[in-house]
Motif scaffolding. Sequence first.
Motif, PDB file in Angstrom:
ATOM      1  N   ALA A  24       7.246  -6.730  -1.443  1.00 23.30           N
ATOM      2  CA  ALA A  24       6.795  -5.711  -2.288  1.00 23.30           C
ATOM      3  C   ALA A  24       5.599  -6.053  -2.688  1.00 23.30           C
ATOM      4  O   ALA A  24       4.654  -5.165  -2.852  1.00 23.30           O
ATOM      5  CB  ALA A  24       7.947  -5.800  -3.472  1.00 23.30           C
ATOM      6  N   GLN A  25       5.164  -7.484  -3.009  1.00 20.84           N
ATOM      7  CA  GLN A  25       4.055  -7.870  -3.391  1.00 20.84           C
ATOM      8  C   GLN A  25       3.006  -7.639  -2.541  1.00 20.84           C
ATOM      9  O   GLN A  25       1.862  -7.265  -2.784  1.00 20.84           O
ATOM     10  CB  GLN A  25       3.958  -9.467  -3.795  1.00 20.84           C
ATOM     11  CG  GLN A  25       2.848 -10.023  -3.927  1.00 20.84           C
ATOM     12  CD  GLN A  25       2.322 -10.175  -5.296  1.00 20.84           C
ATOM     13  OE1 GLN A  25       3.003  -9.434  -6.318  1.00 20.84           O
ATOM     14  NE2 GLN A  25       1.436 -10.984  -5.775  1.00 20.84           N
ATOM     15  N   LYS A  26       3.324  -7.731  -1.305  1.00 21.11           N
ATOM     16  CA  LYS A  26       2.250  -7.430  -0.233  1.00 21.11           C
ATOM     17  C   LYS A  26       2.035  -6.313  -0.024  1.00 21.11           C
ATOM     18  O   LYS A  26       0.713  -5.618   0.001  1.00 21.11           O
ATOM     19  CB  LYS A  26       2.806  -7.885   1.303  1.00 21.11           C
ATOM     20  CG  LYS A  26       1.721  -7.870   2.261  1.00 21.11           C
ATOM     21  CD  LYS A  26       1.326  -9.350   2.792  1.00 21.11           C
ATOM     22  CE  LYS A  26       0.092  -9.484   3.694  1.00 21.11           C
ATOM     23  NZ  LYS A  26      -0.018  -8.487   4.566  1.00 21.11           N
ATOM     24  N   GLN A  70      -3.479  -1.521  -3.364  1.00 20.68           N
ATOM     25  CA  GLN A  70      -4.647  -1.789  -4.107  1.00 20.68           C
ATOM     26  C   GLN A  70      -5.920  -2.029  -3.299  1.00 20.68           C
ATOM     27  O   GLN A  70      -7.058  -1.295  -3.615  1.00 20.68           O
ATOM     28  CB  GLN A  70      -4.485  -3.190  -4.870  1.00 20.68           C
ATOM     29  CG  GLN A  70      -3.635  -3.050  -6.028  1.00 20.68           C
ATOM     30  CD  GLN A  70      -3.022  -4.294  -6.507  1.00 20.68           C
ATOM     31  OE1 GLN A  70      -3.585  -5.414  -6.152  1.00 20.68           O
ATOM     32  NE2 GLN A  70      -2.079  -4.299  -7.277  1.00 20.68           N
ATOM     33  N   GLY A  71      -5.851  -2.666  -2.241  1.00 18.88           N
ATOM     34  CA  GLY A  71      -6.871  -2.901  -1.292  1.00 18.88           C
ATOM     35  C   GLY A  71      -7.263  -1.436  -0.588  1.00 18.88           C
ATOM     36  O   GLY A  71      -8.528  -1.106  -0.687  1.00 18.88           O
ATOM     37  N   ASN A 112       4.406  -5.550   5.609  1.00 17.64           N
ATOM     38  CA  ASN A 112       5.672  -6.103   5.839  1.00 17.64           C
ATOM     39  C   ASN A 112       6.780  -6.342   5.115  1.00 17.64           C
ATOM     40  O   ASN A 112       7.480  -7.029   5.215  1.00 17.64           O
ATOM     41  CB  ASN A 112       4.760  -7.858   5.540  1.00 17.64           C
ATOM     42  CG  ASN A 112       4.252  -8.092   7.150  1.00 17.64           C
ATOM     43  OD1 ASN A 112       4.019  -7.539   7.772  1.00 17.64           O
ATOM     44  ND2 ASN A 112       3.413  -9.543   6.484  1.00 17.64           N
ATOM     45  N   PHE A 125       2.039  -3.878  -2.625  1.00 16.62           N
ATOM     46  CA  PHE A 125       1.290  -3.710  -3.688  1.00 16.62           C
ATOM     47  C   PHE A 125      -0.252  -3.967  -3.428  1.00 16.62           C
ATOM     48  O   PHE A 125      -0.974  -3.226  -3.621  1.00 16.62           O
ATOM     49  CB  PHE A 125       1.612  -4.496  -4.927  1.00 16.62           C
ATOM     50  CG  PHE A 125       2.488  -3.786  -5.927  1.00 16.62           C
ATOM     51  CD1 PHE A 125       3.812  -3.358  -5.766  1.00 16.62           C
ATOM     52  CD2 PHE A 125       2.441  -3.878  -7.221  1.00 16.62           C
ATOM     53  CE1 PHE A 125       4.615  -2.749  -6.729  1.00 16.62           C
ATOM     54  CE2 PHE A 125       3.058  -3.089  -8.051  1.00 16.62           C
ATOM     55  CZ  PHE A 125       3.985  -2.561  -7.776  1.00 16.62           C
ATOM     56  N   GLN A 126      -0.458  -5.351  -3.040  1.00 16.58           N
ATOM     57  CA  GLN A 126      -1.699  -5.623  -2.772  1.00 16.58           C
ATOM     58  C   GLN A 126      -2.592  -4.824  -1.662  1.00 16.58           C
ATOM     59  O   GLN A 126      -3.660  -4.431  -1.770  1.00 16.58           O
ATOM     60  CB  GLN A 126      -2.105  -7.328  -2.452  1.00 16.58           C
ATOM     61  CG  GLN A 126      -1.439  -8.011  -3.542  1.00 16.58           C
ATOM     62  CD  GLN A 126      -1.513  -9.458  -3.620  1.00 16.58           C
ATOM     63  OE1 GLN A 126      -0.720  -9.968  -2.918  1.00 16.58           O
ATOM     64  NE2 GLN A 126      -2.536 -10.127  -3.989  1.00 16.58           N
ATOM     65  N   GLU A 127      -1.681  -4.533  -0.796  1.00 17.11           N
ATOM     66  CA  GLU A 127      -2.332  -3.685   0.269  1.00 17.11           C
ATOM     67  C   GLU A 127      -2.719  -2.185  -0.211  1.00 17.11           C
ATOM     68  O   GLU A 127      -3.867  -1.688   0.164  1.00 17.11           O
ATOM     69  CB  GLU A 127      -1.364  -3.384   1.608  1.00 17.11           C
ATOM     70  CG  GLU A 127      -1.387  -4.745   2.504  1.00 17.11           C
ATOM     71  CD  GLU A 127      -2.431  -5.276   3.247  1.00 17.11           C
ATOM     72  OE1 GLU A 127      -3.342  -4.427   3.472  1.00 17.11           O
ATOM     73  OE2 GLU A 127      -2.811  -6.566   3.120  1.00 17.11           O
ATOM     74  N   TYR A 136       3.477   1.000  -7.609  1.00 14.07           N
ATOM     75  CA  TYR A 136       2.101   0.644  -8.061  1.00 14.07           C
ATOM     76  C   TYR A 136       1.564   1.826  -8.767  1.00 14.07           C
ATOM     77  O   TYR A 136       0.697   1.841  -9.939  1.00 14.07           O
ATOM     78  CB  TYR A 136       1.576   0.127  -6.932  1.00 14.07           C
ATOM     79  CG  TYR A 136       0.066  -0.128  -7.274  1.00 14.07           C
ATOM     80  CD1 TYR A 136      -1.220   0.738  -6.590  1.00 14.07           C
ATOM     81  CD2 TYR A 136      -0.301  -1.231  -8.233  1.00 14.07           C
ATOM     82  CE1 TYR A 136      -2.303   0.384  -6.976  1.00 14.07           C
ATOM     83  CE2 TYR A 136      -1.610  -1.141  -8.656  1.00 14.07           C
ATOM     84  CZ  TYR A 136      -2.819  -0.401  -8.122  1.00 14.07           C
ATOM     85  OH  TYR A 136      -3.818  -0.717  -8.383  1.00 14.07           O
ATOM     86  N   LYS A 154       8.341   2.769  -1.638  1.00 14.08           N
ATOM     87  CA  LYS A 154       8.822   2.582  -3.105  1.00 14.08           C
ATOM     88  C   LYS A 154       7.839   1.520  -3.858  1.00 14.08           C
ATOM     89  O   LYS A 154       7.544   1.712  -5.138  1.00 14.08           O
ATOM     90  CB  LYS A 154      10.249   2.053  -3.432  1.00 14.08           C
ATOM     91  CG  LYS A 154      10.548   0.988  -2.859  1.00 14.08           C
ATOM     92  CD  LYS A 154      12.112   0.628  -2.772  1.00 14.08           C
ATOM     93  CE  LYS A 154      12.796  -0.480  -2.065  1.00 14.08           C
ATOM     94  NZ  LYS A 154      14.021  -0.360  -1.668  1.00 14.08           N
ATOM     95  N   TYR A 163      -0.756  -3.076   6.474  1.00 12.29           N
ATOM     96  CA  TYR A 163       0.768  -3.687   6.901  1.00 12.29           C
ATOM     97  C   TYR A 163       1.217  -4.424   5.642  1.00 12.29           C
ATOM     98  O   TYR A 163       0.729  -5.306   5.414  1.00 12.29           O
ATOM     99  CB  TYR A 163       0.688  -4.455   8.147  1.00 12.29           C
ATOM    100  CG  TYR A 163       0.291  -3.680   9.292  1.00 12.29           C
ATOM    101  CD1 TYR A 163      -1.007  -3.735   9.831  1.00 12.29           C
ATOM    102  CD2 TYR A 163       1.222  -2.770  10.221  1.00 12.29           C
ATOM    103  CE1 TYR A 163      -1.488  -3.031  10.899  1.00 12.29           C
ATOM    104  CE2 TYR A 163       0.753  -2.217  10.883  1.00 12.29           C
ATOM    105  CZ  TYR A 163      -0.823  -2.303  11.473  1.00 12.29           C
ATOM    106  OH  TYR A 163      -0.954  -1.502  12.627  1.00 12.29           O
TER     107      TYR A 163
END
Lengths: 353, 363, 345
Positions: free
Chosen positions: B230-232, B238-239, B227, B234-236, B264, B259, B225
């Motif tokens: 944008a940053q979240k 990557q994860g 949310n 990205f990190q999701e 990313y 997007k 998720y």
Amino acid sequence: MAERRDGAGPWAGVATARLGGLVRWDVVVALLLAAVLVYGFAGVDNFGATINLSFLIGNTMAVALVALPMTMLVVAGEVDLSVGSMAGLSSALMGALWNANWPIEYIIPFCILVGAAGGLLNGLLVTRLGLPSLAVTIGTLAAYRGLAQIILGANAVTDFPQNYLNLGAGRIGTTPIPYTFVLYAVLLLAAAVTLHATPIGRSLFAIGANREAAYFAGIRVKRLKLVMFVLTGTVAGLAGVVWTLHYASARYDNATGLELSVIAAVLLGGIDFDGGKGTIGGAVAGVFLLGTLQNLMSLADVSAQSQIVVTGILLVISVLGPRVARQIRDAVRRRRSAAPAPGAATAPDIPGT
Amino acid sequence: MTFRLTAPGRRFAVAAAGAAILAIALSGCGGTTKSSTTNSSGGPAAGASANPNGQLKSGLKIAFLPKAVNNPYFTTSDTGGKKAVDAVGGVYKEVGTSSATDTAGQVSYVNTLVQQGQNAIVVSAQDPGAMCTGLKQAMAAKIAVVTYDSDTNPDCRQVFVNQASAEAIGRSEVQLLAKELNYTGDIAILSAAQTATNQNTWIGFMQDELKDPKYANMKLVKTAYGNDDAQKSFQETQGLLQADPNLKGIIAPTTVGIKAAAQYLSGSQYKGKVQLVGLGTPNDMRQYVKDGTVQAFELWDPGKLGELAGYAAANLASGIITGAKGETFTAGDLGKFTIGDKGEVLLGDPTVFNAGNIDQFNF
Amino acid sequence: MTAVARRAPATEIGVPGSKRLVDRVLRIRELALLVILAVLVAGTEVGNHRFLSGQGVKDLLLNAAILVIVAAGQASVVITRNVDLSVGSTLGICAFAGGDYLRGGGSPLVGILIAVSLGAGLGVVNGSLVSFGRVPSLVVTLGTLYIIRGLDSIWVGSREIVAHDLPAGFVTLGHGGPFFLPYLAIIGLAVLIALAFYLRSYRGGREFYAIGSNTEAARLAGLPIRKRITAAYVLCGALAGLGGALYLARFGNVDSGTGSGYELTVVSAVVVGGVAFTGGSGSVYGAALGALLLTTINSVLPSLGVSSSWEGAIDGFLLLAAIAVDRLVALRVANVLRRRNVRHG
């Protein structure tokens, strides 16, 4: 000038606590509210309609409820930024327990108690560990919201029993008064009496003005602050329940940003952020001024973005106003009497002279 | 020395009061639980009957209330709505909150619109239940209530204009990705908020589609998720890529998520190696289609969605339809539409965008 | 004893030994953060070998770069015992300003300069309100948070900047870099070192600490408080603007909601990094480490497959732990100092 050592802002000592100065800002806000109401009734279509008034009051209830203990807390020189997350946690718990088939009569008191527990944690961290309340409650803001997300997750629970939903959203007969206002009126009376007519209230003012002096005067500073935090948490939990029933929806992200609205309203109402000054009347005026303005602006089709700008400007004026007024008064007084500058007159004694 | 209730005494009093209240509550009725209540889920007042040969009234005040204003997707859809409202000679208005997670704000806008005496409200609901009290009051005040893009509980509105059936969206996403992956490999989903109703419905259909034997070599390993941040996102993303080295494809059924994931991927070592599909707008995704990160993605035309919703609202407010199954109405040059189950109207099938057609669109 | 107040530099605590102690303690605090970070990263690497791959390291640094820069600016303000809650709104409006310029075709450098200047300008407003109006910074910056956010929404409307609008060189800035070191991380490191040097070795910077630890004493010592506080806010605003430009480069997408709510993340990073709200303590390196720790945790959890619902709670408890530790350490140091002062008279 008293030296502030309790972590208040750099200019706390400059603002001498005089009830006279404060009352004037309170009156200004109340007058503003009256003026806005008059304008609304006279100039804006549909403002005076019973349903609209009931919406106005009903939607402001959560903020108004939390503003009561928050005022007392800020007067005592502390702050609690976690109230929104606490309300959200209470709401998420309501949803989760309802899905787990708990009876609603147990759920509501339980959620309120959980709010009290959250407030207790805040209070213990501040009083026993001596941590600054601003930082602590920023931490619990994230922690409680996170807990809410873990508890309720992706769900939005909406099927609460209809009679409770009616209590949350309905009005008394044909008046514009929502049922939730009755609850608010009771708490308002209790808060006003406590803060302004009991020794406990006077102790809060004393703590906010000068914590050390209050301590040496025999006031149980830590105990009182702890109680205030517990009260704030309890009312935040209650606000979460009210919110859930009013909007008929329990979500983990309910009441996000509630703390900012409460603080904005309290500050608007003339409560000094450094503590020691403020009235419940001012807080109430601040809450309803903000709510009325938002209602009016929406009716007049003012965009949401512009409403945000107006709120921000009001906030800045509400703090700048009293200070600038005081500085002007001081400057005028200084010029009139050729007295030495205030700095020299109150320079601290140099030990050993 | 005046008598002062000491703090411990006060705390005891508060606790005693609390216990008393609890005792009273417990001693009361056995308890209203979820399973013991039967909430009446009556639909909207079925009193009025449709008048299929009626005329569209003119001067109808139709208001659009999207999930959030200043959101390019909704601006496009509401512009389409304006087109419809102008075509029927009505008065158009768009209001809404700045944030897509401000349910209280959206509800108070419903209240305001009721106060202003609108003839119809067209709303994309942030939350399926929160709007119900306000919308029911609107319907009681003879205001037509149409939902679009994101629905509420069915008894709180009369018509729901759906971009495409949730089933078509969910299944077609999986089909699109499977073709790009040649029906082999692990896949994951990057969704919006955990509580987003439309996304969750689509994901449900995606999971159902994957049960089909032709996807036997594909596995859905995780739903993350982002949310709509944008940053979240990205990190999701990557994860997801780190947690599973065999991850070959990602479905992102949210315009913000896709997007972010595309941005990313296009700047990472996974570009071209991990396929991305989802729901995105041509303008947002143009860069990534051109640079090869994304082969194809889907959406519908939000402008047409808004336009259809506008026509539906006008017809509803003019009494030509009541939202019952089987009724039909005309939506200008979009054609004729029939109302399906639970008052739902479908715009059509999702459109697939790829390098071949992306430059034809500007939204 | 003469009545002339000796113009002692306010940063000296009195006895040279105690100054070394405080420095040592601060360094220990930052060291502790570094150790926690190392343990976290090592632990995750064990659980998932792809965590520290080339791409993985690059991602870690990229994720943290923007927060490091904005947190460093915020740290300067918090050191003076103030706070700037408007950084999120500033980041958003500066990001759009830079992007709007770049959309019309222009050099990336000028775009970045525009963003930084706008941020600095907003910082001047904040700083003036706080220092000249003599109002609590929490309230004022809460107000400017609303005002800037509202003005941003009105100006931007429903427009957005998409990756397609940006020059290719600018987008490469957002994810490219030599080996595992992304350009954004290099910029962040440069900013960090410059700012730390200013705070440590220039009088203007050291006076931030003085003002934060004891404003009355600083005023009596004749420090230009208003000028310094305004400078701190200008720094904070400028770095928020820089953060906005870099956000544009990295995410390639800006609209009216960009940066909303970011202020809470920044303040958390600063507090976790040891820069306490009571002012006068902490360093920008600490704030940077706090930022790195927070973003790394948010990368560690998805990498280990932990559900993202836990992130909020973990961040909150981490914050509380940081505050508690700081307080306990500060109490210890104060005790030691008091005992030394008693001994030395």
